[in-house]
Design a protein around this motif. Structure first.
Motif, PDB file in Angstrom:
ATOM      1  N   LEU A  10       0.932  -1.323  -0.244  1.00 19.46           N
ATOM      2  CA  LEU A  10      -0.176  -0.206   0.088  1.00 19.46           C
ATOM      3  C   LEU A  10       0.862   1.312  -0.029  1.00 19.46           C
ATOM      4  CD1 LEU A  10      -2.801  -1.175   2.437  1.00 19.46           C
ATOM      5  CD2 LEU A  10      -2.923  -0.965   0.029  1.00 19.46           C
ATOM      6  N   ASP A  11       2.290   1.319   0.818  1.00 19.09           N
ATOM      7  CA  ASP A  11       2.982   2.368   0.646  1.00 19.09           C
ATOM      8  C   ASP A  11       3.715   2.677  -0.504  1.00 19.09           C
ATOM      9  OD1 ASP A  11       2.765   2.713   3.383  1.00 19.09           O
ATOM     10  OD2 ASP A  11       4.625   1.837   3.906  1.00 19.09           O
ATOM     11  N   LYS A  12       3.425   1.753  -1.629  1.00 18.96           N
ATOM     12  CA  LYS A  12       3.920   2.009  -3.045  1.00 18.96           C
ATOM     13  C   LYS A  12       2.821   2.448  -4.096  1.00 18.96           C
ATOM     14  CE  LYS A  12       7.702  -1.223  -2.266  1.00 18.96           C
ATOM     15  NZ  LYS A  12       8.235  -2.474  -2.985  1.00 18.96           N
ATOM     16  N   ILE A  13       1.585   2.754  -3.656  1.00 20.81           N
ATOM     17  CA  ILE A  13       0.571   3.310  -4.611  1.00 20.81           C
ATOM     18  C   ILE A  13       0.310   4.623  -4.287  1.00 20.81           C
ATOM     19  CG2 ILE A  13       0.056   0.779  -5.308  1.00 20.81           C
ATOM     20  CD1 ILE A  13      -2.441   1.202  -3.307  1.00 20.81           C
ATOM     21  N   PRO A  14      -0.347   5.213  -5.242  1.00 20.66           N
ATOM     22  CA  PRO A  14      -0.768   6.657  -5.165  1.00 20.66           C
ATOM     23  C   PRO A  14      -1.733   6.799  -3.949  1.00 20.66           C
ATOM     24  CG  PRO A  14      -0.888   6.117  -7.539  1.00 20.66           C
ATOM     25  CD  PRO A  14      -0.613   4.731  -6.530  1.00 20.66           C
ATOM     26  N   LEU A  21      -8.133   1.193  -1.108  1.00 17.95           N
ATOM     27  CA  LEU A  21      -7.758  -0.049  -0.916  1.00 17.95           C
ATOM     28  C   LEU A  21      -7.725  -0.182   0.576  1.00 17.95           C
ATOM     29  CD1 LEU A  21      -5.036  -1.150  -3.903  1.00 17.95           C
ATOM     30  CD2 LEU A  21      -7.779  -1.680  -3.416  1.00 17.95           C
ATOM     31  N   GLU A  22      -7.308   0.806   1.415  1.00 20.67           N
ATOM     32  CA  GLU A  22      -7.202   0.851   2.900  1.00 20.67           C
ATOM     33  C   GLU A  22      -8.600   0.457   3.326  1.00 20.67           C
ATOM     34  OE1 GLU A  22      -4.793   0.531   4.870  1.00 20.67           O
ATOM     35  OE2 GLU A  22      -3.136   1.631   4.535  1.00 20.67           O
ATOM     36  N   LYS A  23      -9.359   0.958   2.728  1.00 18.75           N
ATOM     37  CA  LYS A  23     -11.169   0.640   3.142  1.00 18.75           C
ATOM     38  C   LYS A  23     -11.506  -0.596   2.787  1.00 18.75           C
ATOM     39  CE  LYS A  23     -12.817   5.491   2.881  1.00 18.75           C
ATOM     40  NZ  LYS A  23     -13.536   6.208   2.071  1.00 18.75           N
ATOM     41  N   LEU A  24     -10.954  -1.120   1.678  1.00 20.80           N
ATOM     42  CA  LEU A  24     -11.381  -2.453   1.378  1.00 20.80           C
ATOM     43  C   LEU A  24     -10.723  -3.521   2.175  1.00 20.80           C
ATOM     44  CD1 LEU A  24     -12.273  -4.596  -0.881  1.00 20.80           C
ATOM     45  CD2 LEU A  24     -10.307  -4.317  -2.089  1.00 20.80           C
ATOM     46  N   ARG A  25      -9.479  -3.173   2.727  1.00 17.38           N
ATOM     47  CA  ARG A  25      -8.868  -3.994   3.531  1.00 17.38           C
ATOM     48  C   ARG A  25      -9.544  -4.283   4.885  1.00 17.38           C
ATOM     49  NH1 ARG A  25      -2.735  -2.214   5.832  1.00 17.38           N
ATOM     50  NH2 ARG A  25      -2.295  -4.283   6.592  1.00 17.38           N
ATOM     51  N   PHE A  55      -6.667  -8.662  -3.687  1.00 21.24           N
ATOM     52  CA  PHE A  55      -6.861  -7.203  -4.098  1.00 21.24           C
ATOM     53  C   PHE A  55      -5.527  -6.728  -4.548  1.00 21.24           C
ATOM     54  CE2 PHE A  55      -6.371  -5.974   0.382  1.00 21.24           C
ATOM     55  CZ  PHE A  55      -5.638  -5.036   0.017  1.00 21.24           C
ATOM     56  N   ALA A  56      -5.612  -5.779  -5.877  1.00 21.01           N
ATOM     57  CA  ALA A  56      -4.620  -5.357  -6.318  1.00 21.01           C
ATOM     58  C   ALA A  56      -4.817  -4.016  -7.120  1.00 21.01           C
ATOM     59  CB  ALA A  56      -3.740  -6.217  -7.245  1.00 21.01           C
ATOM     60  N   ALA A  57      -3.748  -3.138  -7.239  1.00 26.57           N
ATOM     61  CA  ALA A  57      -4.071  -1.661  -7.903  1.00 26.57           C
ATOM     62  C   ALA A  57      -3.266  -2.098  -9.247  1.00 26.57           C
ATOM     63  CB  ALA A  57      -3.159  -0.526  -7.118  1.00 26.57           C
TER      64      ALA A  57
END
Length: 132
Positions: A10-14, A21-25, A55-57
């Motif tokens: 998560l630290d590596k994505i915009p 994705l934090e909400k999804l997590r 999940f993925a970005a």
């Protein structure tokens, strides 16, 4: 270099994508508090008596990977999202509703529990068959 933890991933994505994705997590973790979080196939995943969800970005979207059975069962509810075999695509503008994610995660947990139980029930039968 592939991330070793979900936090590293998560630290590596915009920031805007990370927030979605934090909400999804958080939704996944609330629906499956006993699930083990891990990086698998280079993306965040959850295990509960077997693989649960991932999940993925990506460049233009995010994906939630619950497996094909749930996409088929929830086809009508997922109609407004792009789906493929085992994948639901969504964007930061239109994230997956938490209610759908919870429904999918809980159903996947039941599938894994049933699969594990079926496997355990077969073992004594195989042993009994070998003794004959």
């Amino acid at each position: 270099q592939l991330p070793k933890t979900v936090d590293e991933y998560l630290d590596k994505i915009p920031a805007d994508v990370r927030a979605v994705l934090e909400k999804l997590r958080a939704t996944i973790r609330s629906a499956a508090p006993k699930a083990e979080e891990a990086i698998s196939y280079g993306m965040p995943g959850y295990k509960y008596k077997g693989p649960l969800v991932y999940f993925a970005a990506f460049n233009n979207h995010c994906s939630f990977f619950p497996g094909s059975s749930q996409i088929i069962k929830l086809y009508d509810e997922l109609r407004s999202f792009k789906t493929a075999k085992g994948t639901i695509q969504f964007t930061t503008d239109k994230p997956l509703p938490a209610a759908i994610v919870k429904k999918i995660v809980k159903a996947r947990m039941q599938e894994n529990e049933a699969r594990l139980l079926a496997k355990q029930l077969k073992k004594p039968l195989k042993k009994a068959a070998k003794k004959k």
